[in-house]
Design an enzyme around this catalytic site. Structure first.
Site, mmCIF file in Angstrom:
data_model
loop_
_atom_site.group_PDB
_atom_site.id
_atom_site.type_symbol
_atom_site.label_atom_id
_atom_site.label_comp_id
_atom_site.label_asym_id
_atom_site.label_seq_id
_atom_site.Cartn_x
_atom_site.Cartn_y
_atom_site.Cartn_z
ATOM 1 N N ASN A 119 0.813 -1.213 0.000
ATOM 2 C CA ASN A 119 0.000 0.000 0.000
ATOM 3 C C ASN A 119 0.848 1.265 0.000
ATOM 4 O OD1 ASN A 119 -2.454 1.279 -0.021
ATOM 5 N ND2 ASN A 119 -2.772 1.181 2.198
ATOM 6 N N HIS A 139 -14.683 -3.181 9.358
ATOM 7 C CA HIS A 139 -14.249 -1.949 10.051
ATOM 8 C C HIS A 139 -15.448 -1.056 10.324
ATOM 9 C CE1 HIS A 139 -9.872 -1.862 8.268
ATOM 10 N NE2 HIS A 139 -10.148 -2.979 8.903
ATOM 11 N N TYR A 171 -7.405 6.472 14.344
ATOM 12 C CA TYR A 171 -7.550 5.683 13.146
ATOM 13 C C TYR A 171 -8.999 5.523 12.722
ATOM 14 C CZ TYR A 171 -6.026 3.143 9.265
ATOM 15 O OH TYR A 171 -5.811 2.802 7.975
ATOM 16 N N HIS A 212 -2.940 1.247 16.371
ATOM 17 C CA HIS A 212 -2.099 1.717 15.262
ATOM 18 C C HIS A 212 -0.742 2.242 15.726
ATOM 19 C CE1 HIS A 212 -2.115 2.469 10.890
ATOM 20 N NE2 HIS A 212 -3.080 1.577 10.963
ATOM 21 N N GLU A 237 -5.120 -4.348 18.978
ATOM 22 C CA GLU A 237 -4.143 -4.471 17.889
ATOM 23 C C GLU A 237 -3.080 -3.380 17.953
ATOM 24 O OE1 GLU A 237 -6.105 -4.692 14.123
ATOM 25 O OE2 GLU A 237 -4.324 -4.020 13.025
ATOM 26 N N GLU A 247 1.050 -6.669 11.239
ATOM 27 C CA GLU A 247 0.710 -6.350 9.843
ATOM 28 C C GLU A 247 1.870 -5.683 9.106
ATOM 29 O OE1 GLU A 247 -2.758 -3.862 10.625
ATOM 30 O OE2 GLU A 247 -1.630 -2.117 9.977
ATOM 31 N N ARG A 273 -0.519 -11.091 12.751
ATOM 32 C CA ARG A 273 -1.254 -10.333 11.729
ATOM 33 C C ARG A 273 -0.543 -10.267 10.379
ATOM 34 N NH1 ARG A 273 -5.371 -8.086 10.850
ATOM 35 N NH2 ARG A 273 -4.914 -5.875 10.870
ATOM 36 N N HIS A 300 -3.667 -9.755 8.092
ATOM 37 C CA HIS A 300 -4.008 -8.413 7.616
ATOM 38 C C HIS A 300 -4.872 -8.522 6.359
ATOM 39 C CE1 HIS A 300 -2.536 -4.303 6.021
ATOM 40 N NE2 HIS A 300 -3.358 -4.094 7.018
ATOM 41 N N GLU A 307 -9.400 -10.283 8.654
ATOM 42 C CA GLU A 307 -9.895 -8.945 8.310
ATOM 43 C C GLU A 307 -10.351 -8.990 6.854
ATOM 44 O OE1 GLU A 307 -6.686 -6.112 8.345
ATOM 45 O OE2 GLU A 307 -8.030 -4.428 8.760
HETATM 46 O O1 KDG Z 1 -1.319 0.515 4.568
HETATM 47 C C1 KDG Z 1 -1.622 0.563 5.934
HETATM 48 C C2 KDG Z 1 -3.005 0.034 6.206
HETATM 49 O O2 KDG Z 1 -3.142 -1.224 5.633
HETATM 50 C C3 KDG Z 1 -3.244 -0.071 7.670
HETATM 51 O O3 KDG Z 1 -3.186 1.209 8.204
HETATM 52 C C4 KDG Z 1 -4.584 -0.698 7.982
HETATM 53 O O4 KDG Z 1 -4.067 -0.885 10.337
HETATM 54 C C5 KDG Z 1 -4.665 -1.289 9.360
HETATM 55 C C6 KDG Z 1 -5.528 -2.455 9.511
HETATM 56 O O5 KDG Z 1 -5.546 -2.994 10.621
HETATM 57 O O6 KDG Z 1 -6.153 -2.862 8.528
HETATM 58 MG MG MG Z 2 -3.994 -2.456 11.858
#
Ligand code: KDG
Ligand code: MG
Length: 408
Positions: A37, A122, A160, A217, A241, A267, A288, A317, A344
């Site tokens: 990403n 989400h 976030y 985050h 997380e 992740e 993750r 992830h 997810e």
């Molecule tokens: O590129 C970063 C996103 O994938 C991330 O910020 C998303 O934290 C995230 C999640 O748990 O999906």
């Molecule tokens: Mg995350």
């Protein structure tokens, strides 16, 4: 059997998917996803400039040897760009192998351990009212697990939360934000004062059955994370997380000492070496990693097996930046893994994405049902791909109120 050619496609509906298409002398095509990403063109260049020319003439059935060739052959090890490129190749090779066998991929791992796999969506809101609507939306869609993020008074874009996505439903794919990152302001004190109560209110409203997850985050120090984890214990989260920045494997010790809240992390990890201590010392409950930037199925399966020895379950992830190809690869691992936890998942059901990546995978009643078609069970429509081109974009960045850079 030989690899005879390949192409890398860069683009997609609202996301720069990096799609690898490998061709073989037996007419079987393998598909891989190398999307990293906001840095997508770099993985695409790694694949087309270095890897594809080396793959021509190799036997695609030798996926283990090709993985070792790419990893050891690069000399400079790990790193998200290289590992995402290796991941794309590895996913495509497993797709070819399973198609050659005429079997859905999960059969090559040992077959199904379950019928459907639990997924989470989400829920997000600029304030608690929007958040409640968003959670209700996903619950009505059948989801049994929801990640809960909320704007904090005084900093509505942080925590976030993505306000414009609240209740946006299955079409939720964020737009490109441009190459110059937007700036979000973070204040740990405000977050710590607000969020435990917001999570408790969601639990009160939706009752004990709905699984609630929360993503910090990477924004807290080890001490703050321990305090926060203790304060959210009554909410009975499915997981907390990324409470601390993920590169410090020791950071979770303090949290573990003070709280029994389940912890999910990984992740941003690229390899087993980023999480082996966390797993072996049982400092986490969910791992993750993603099959893209953790080096594909071959490498992630090693991580899953190590995790299984230590009561650590999977929670791969699955942000919308993953294309349906890597999501399918993860779905095949999920349906097999004895230590599967949750996935997810947000992409399936988006019309433009389904047109580009047709498949029979389906989401039903909060569970992901893997297709029984040979291989990954996902196609890639090359004509449809021609509609999209690369659009440069960046994640937002995070600063404290006085301007100091913080963790996104
Ligand atoms: O590129 C970063 C996103 O994938 C991330 O910020 C998303 O934290 C995230 C999640 O748990 O999906
Ligand atoms: Mg995350």
């Amino acid at each position: 059997m030989k690899i005879t050619g390949g192409q890398v496609y860069l683009g997609g509906p609202g996301k720069n998917y990096v799609t690898l298409r490998l061709e073989t002398d037996q007419g079987i095509v393998g598909l891989g996803d190398g999307t990293l990403n906001n840095r997508e063109s770099l993985t695409a260049a790694y694949l087309s400039d270095y890897i594809l020319p080396m793959l021509i003439g190799m036997d695609p059935r030798r996926s283990e040897d090709i993985w070792q060739f790419l990893y050891r052959g690069a000399y400079f090890r790990r790193g998200p760009i290289a590992m995402a490129a290796f991941g794309a190749v590895d996913i495509a090779l497993w797709d070819i192998k399973a198609k050659l066998a005429g079997l859905p991929l999960y059969e090559l791992f040992g077959g199904r351990s379950r019928d459907g796999c639990l997924v989470y969506a989400h829920a997000t809101g600029a304030d608690i009212g929007e958040l409640m609507d968003s959670v209700a939306y996903w619950q009505e869609c059948g989801y049994r697990a929801v990640r809960v993020q909320c704007g904090v008074p005084g900093m509505p874009t942080a925590g976030y939360a993505v306000p414009e996505a609240a209740g946006a439903g299955p079409h939720y794919i964020t737009d490109f934000s441009g190459i110059r990152p937007a700036v979000e302001i973070w204040d740990t004190d405000r977050y710590m004062r607000f969020m435990p109560d917001a999570l408790a209110r969601v639990r009160d409203r939706f009752g004990p059955e709905l699984k609630l997850l929360h993503d910090v985050h990477h924004r807290l120090t080890p001490r703050e994370a321990a305090v926060f984890a203790k304060s959210v214990e009554p909410v009975n989260l499915y997981w907390l997380e990324d409470p601390t920045p993920a590169e410090d494997q020791d950071a979770l010790r303090l949290l573990r000492h003070h709280s029994t809240v389940p912890v999910a992390i990984g992740e941003v990890f690229n390899s087993i070496w980023d999480c082996n201590r966390l797993i072996e010392e049982e400092l986490i409950d969910f791992i993750r990693v993603a099959v893209t930037y953790a080096g594909g199925i071959t490498h992630v399966k090693r991580i899953v097996d190590l995790a299984g020895l230590h009561h650590v379950r999977t929670g791969f992830h699955g942000a919308p930046s993953h294309s349906p190809i890597s999501m399918a690869a993860q779905a095949h691992l999920n349906v097999w893994a004895p230590n599967f936890g949750i996935q997810e998942y947000l992409v399936l059901g988006t019309p433009a994405c389904d047109a580009l990546f047709p498949s029979d995978h389906r989401l039903d009643d909060g569970l992901f049902h893997v297709s029984d078609a040979p291989g990954l069970g996902v196609d890639f429509d090359v004509a449809e791909a021609a509609r999209y081109e690369y659009v440069a974009g960046s994640h937002p960045v995070v600063r404290l109120e006085d301007g100091t850079m913080w963790n996104y």
